[in-house]
Design an enzyme around this catalytic site. Structure first.
Site, PDB file in Angstrom:
ATOM      1  N   GLU A   1      17.201  17.638  -5.620  1.00 31.43           N
ATOM      2  CA  GLU A   1      16.248  17.718  -6.724  1.00 31.43           C
ATOM      3  C   GLU A   1      16.648  19.251  -7.315  1.00 31.43           C
ATOM      4  O   GLU A   1      16.454  19.588  -8.459  1.00 31.43           O
ATOM      5  CB  GLU A   1      14.977  17.748  -5.929  1.00 31.43           C
ATOM      6  CG  GLU A   1      14.764  16.365  -5.931  1.00 31.43           C
ATOM      7  CD  GLU A   1      14.700  15.587  -7.381  1.00 31.43           C
ATOM      8  OE1 GLU A   1      14.818  14.276  -7.196  1.00 31.43           O
ATOM      9  OE2 GLU A   1      14.424  15.795  -8.429  1.00 31.43           O
TER      10      GLU A   1
ATOM     11  N   GLU B   1       6.793   0.578 -11.129  1.00 32.49           N
ATOM     12  CA  GLU B   1       7.724   1.052 -10.286  1.00 32.49           C
ATOM     13  C   GLU B   1       8.942   0.240 -10.020  1.00 32.49           C
ATOM     14  O   GLU B   1       9.971   0.439  -9.629  1.00 32.49           O
ATOM     15  CB  GLU B   1       7.303   2.023  -9.020  1.00 32.49           C
ATOM     16  CG  GLU B   1       8.128   2.674  -8.279  1.00 32.49           C
ATOM     17  CD  GLU B   1       8.812   3.824  -8.793  1.00 32.49           C
ATOM     18  OE1 GLU B   1       9.717   4.258  -8.213  1.00 32.49           O
ATOM     19  OE2 GLU B   1       8.210   4.206 -10.090  1.00 32.49           O
TER      20      GLU B   1
END
Length: 514
Positions: free
Chosen positions: A208, A383
Site C-alpha cells: 500500500e 463488495e
C-alpha cells in the site's frame, strides 16, 4: 506449472507470527514473476531518475493484511502484520542532495481541455466540485492525517501506514493537478516538502505504501516536474528495499518462506491476484510494447482465466468466478470488476485475431458489474456478489454488502468509453455520481456505507484516500476528452497514478533498461 495455467495462492489457516518482525505463516502464494512486472511498471519510471537504478529491486507487492482491509474488503482496522516493513533509522535514506540534474520533459496530455458538449462539461465540473468538497473537508478536519472521518469530522489512520502520515495528500496529488486545482496542489506540495518524513520506527504495508506513496510521488513528479517529488520517491524507495532482504532469498509474500510450500489453493482475479495480471499487461505497455515476455505472460494468463474462471449465468451475465481447492466459487468481487477495463486495454494487441472477442468479453464483464449496482437499493455495488442459489449479481452475505467508495467499476467504465465511445458508459458513470451524492455525501466529506441494499445509509465514517486518487479521477477522465492522459503516453498503476510510457526512441532511457 505451465505459463497458461492459473496462479495459485497459499493459505495456511490459523497460524500467526510470534512477533511483529517475523513472517506470519498464513502467507498467500503468488508467482514470483509478479515482482518483475510490478517493478517494470512503477519503478521502471525511476529509470528516468539518474543514479536511481539501485531502486529497481522494486517494492510492488500485495499484502495479505492490506487485502484483509482495503483490498479484500474487511473494514476493520485490525491487522495481522503480514508483509509489513519497519521504517527505522537503520536504513539510510536516499542521498537526495546528490541526485544529478535531469532535464524534465512532461509527457503529452498532463492536462486537458474543456469538453465541447455543454452537458458533458457540466458533469465534468460537478465531479471536480466533488473533489473540491472531499479535499476541503480533509484539509479542514484531518490535514496531515492519512484519511478523513467525514461523519465525526476528524482524522483517521489505519495500521496500513504505521506512523507514516499524509496518505490522502500524496494519493491525491495527481488528481489535484489533473483537475487543475493548482492552489490545492501547491498546498499539498508544501506539506510534502515540510512534513513528509520517512525517518521513524513503524511497521507499514509495503504494497500500500508503494502504490499510494511511491506511485503518488512519481506521478506528481512526471505531471509537474517538481523536484521535491523525485527526491521523496527515491528516499522512500530506498527505505523499502529491506523488505526484499530475506534469509531465504524469497520475497515475504504469498508463500511460506520457511517451507516454500503451498497450502490451500485459491485463485482470484480480484483481491490477492488482480494487480499481478494487470501489471503483466501494463509492463508491456509501459515498455512501449517492447517487453515481449510480459506480453506473452499476460495473454497466456488471460486465456487460462477465460477457460477456467469465466462463466455465464442462466440469465446471461458473464462473470469471473474464484477457484478454491479445485472447486469454483461462483462469486465475483467488486475488485474483480477492474478486469473489464484491463481486457479492453489489452484487446488491441491480442494474438490470433482475438481483438474483437476480447472487446466483447470486456463489454460483457462491464455489463455484469453494472448490474451489481442496479440491483441494489442505493445503486452502488456491493463488495462481492454471487451467482448461485437462484441469485445473480447480488450479495447474499451481510459481510459482502458494504461499499467503501471503491473505483474498479468506474475504472472499467472509463476504459470502455475510451475504446468504444458508447454513451452508455458515461450514463452508467453518471448514475454512480448521483448515487454517491445521494448516499455517500455527508456534511464532512464522503463516507462508505455498510449495506447497499438498505433504504437508508449506515455510514462507515471513512473517506478512503483511494476515493480521491482513483474513483474521482476515473470519473473525471470518463467525462474528459481522449487527449487528457492519452493511453499511448501514460499507464496507470493500480492506484490510478499515471506514469509515462518509456518511449523506445529515447536512447538514454533505452540504454538504462539494458
Amino acid at each position: 506449472m505451465p505459463v497458461a495455467s492459473l496462479l495459485p495462492f497459499t493459505v495456511t489457516p490459523n497460524r500467526k507470527s510470534a512477533s511483529p518482525t517475523s513472517f506470519r505463516l498464513t502467507e498467500k502464494f503468488i508467482l514470483l514473476l509478479v515482482f518483475s512486472a510490478f517493478i517494470t511498471l512503477c519503478f521502471g519510471a525511476i529509470f528516468f531518475l539518474p543514479d536511481s537504478t539501485k531502486l529497481l529491486s522494486g517494492v510492488f507487492f500485495r499484502s495479505s493484511s492490506v487485502e484483509a482491509e482495503t483490498r479484500t474488503g474487511t473494514v476493520s482496522d485490525t491487522s495481522t502484520g503480514t508483509e509489513k516493513l519497519a521504517l527505522n533509522g537503520q536504513g539510510k535514506g536516499a542521498k537526495t542532495d546528490s541526485l544529478p540534474f535531469v532535464q524534465y520533459e512532461r509527457p503529452p496530455g498532463a492536462t486537458g481541455h474543456e469538453p465541447a458538449d455543454p452537458d458533458i462539461k457540466a458533469k465534468r465540473a460537478k465531479i471536480k466540485e466533488m473533489m473540491q468538497f472531499s479535499w476541503d473537508n480533509y484539509k479542514r478536519y484531518a490535514w496531515g492525517s492519512n484519511e478523513l472521518r467525514p461523519v465525526s469530522k476528524q482524522g483517521h489512520s489505519s495500521n496500513l501506514f504505521g506512523s507514516l502520515k499524509g496518505a490522502t495528500i500524496v494519493d491525491a496529488l495527481d488528481t489535484l493537478y489533473i483537475m487543475e486545482m493548482y492552489d490545492e496542489f501547491e498546498a499539498a506540495t508544501e506539506w510534502v516538502e515540510r512534513n513528509l518524513d520517512f525517518n521513524m520506527n513503524a511497521e507499514i504495508s509495503v504494497f500500500e505504501v508503494n502504490i499510494r506513496f511511491v506511485g503518488g510521488l512519481l506521478s506528481a513528479y512526471y505531471l509537474s516536474g517538481k523536484e521535491v517529488f523525485r527526491r521523496k520517491a527515491v528516499e522512500l524507495g530506498e527505505k523499502l528495499l529491506p523488505a526484499f532482504k530475506t534469509p531465504t532469498g524469497l520475497y515475504p509474500n504469498y508463500l511460506n518462506p520457511n517451507s516454500g510450500q503451498w497450502g490451500q489453493h485459491h485463485v482470484s482475479v480480484g483481491g490477492l491476484g488482480d494487480s499481478f495480471y494487470e501489471y503483466l499487461l501494463k509492463a508491456w505497455l509501459m515498455s512501449d510494447k517492447t517487453d515481449e515476455e510480459g506480453k506473452k505472460l499476460y495473454y497466456d494468463a488471460l486465456q487460462a482465466i477465460e477457460k477456467n474462471l469465466i462463466r455465464k449465468s442462466s440469465g446471461g451475465l458473464t462473470y469471473i468466478a474464484e477457484w478454491k481447492g479445485g472447486l469454483l466459487e461462483h462469486k465475483m468481487g467488486h475488485l474483480t470488476c477492474f478486469a473489464g477495463g484491463m481486457i479492453a486495454l489489452g484487446a488491441d494487441g491480442a494474438p490470433d485475431d482475438k481483438t474483437g472477442h476480447q472487446m466483447e468479453l470486456a463489454a460483457e464483464i462491464t455489463r455484469t458489474c453494472h448490474e451489481s449496482y442496479t440491483r441494489t437499493s442505493m445503486k452502488l455495488g456491493p463488495e462481492a456478489f454471487r451467482f448461485d442459489g437462484g441469485v445473480e449479481a447480488i450479495a447474499t452475505r451481510q459481510n459482502e454488502k458494504y461499499f467503501i467508495l471503491r473505483p474498479e467499476v468506474i475504472e472499467t467504465y472509463m476504459y470502455m468509453w475510451r475504446f468504444t465511445h458508447d454513451p452508455k458508459y458515461r450514463q452508467w458513470g453518471w448514475e454512480a455520481v448521483q448515487a454517491l451524492e445521494k448516499y455517500c455525501r455527508v456534511v464532512g466529506g464522503y463516507s462508505g456505507v455498510r449495506d447497499v441494499y438498505a433504504n437508508t445509509p449506515n455510514h462507515d465514517d471513512v473517506q478512503q484516500s483511494f476515493y480521491l486518487a482513483e474513483t474521482l479521477k476515473y470519473l473525471y477522465l470518463l467525462f474528459s476528452d481522449d487527449d487528457h492522459l492519452p493511453f499511448e503516453h501514460w499507464v496507470f498503476n493500480t492506484e490510478a497514478h499515471p506514469l509515462p510510457v518509456i518511449k523506445k526512441q529515447n536512447p538514454e532511457i533505452a540504454n538504462k533498461l539494458k
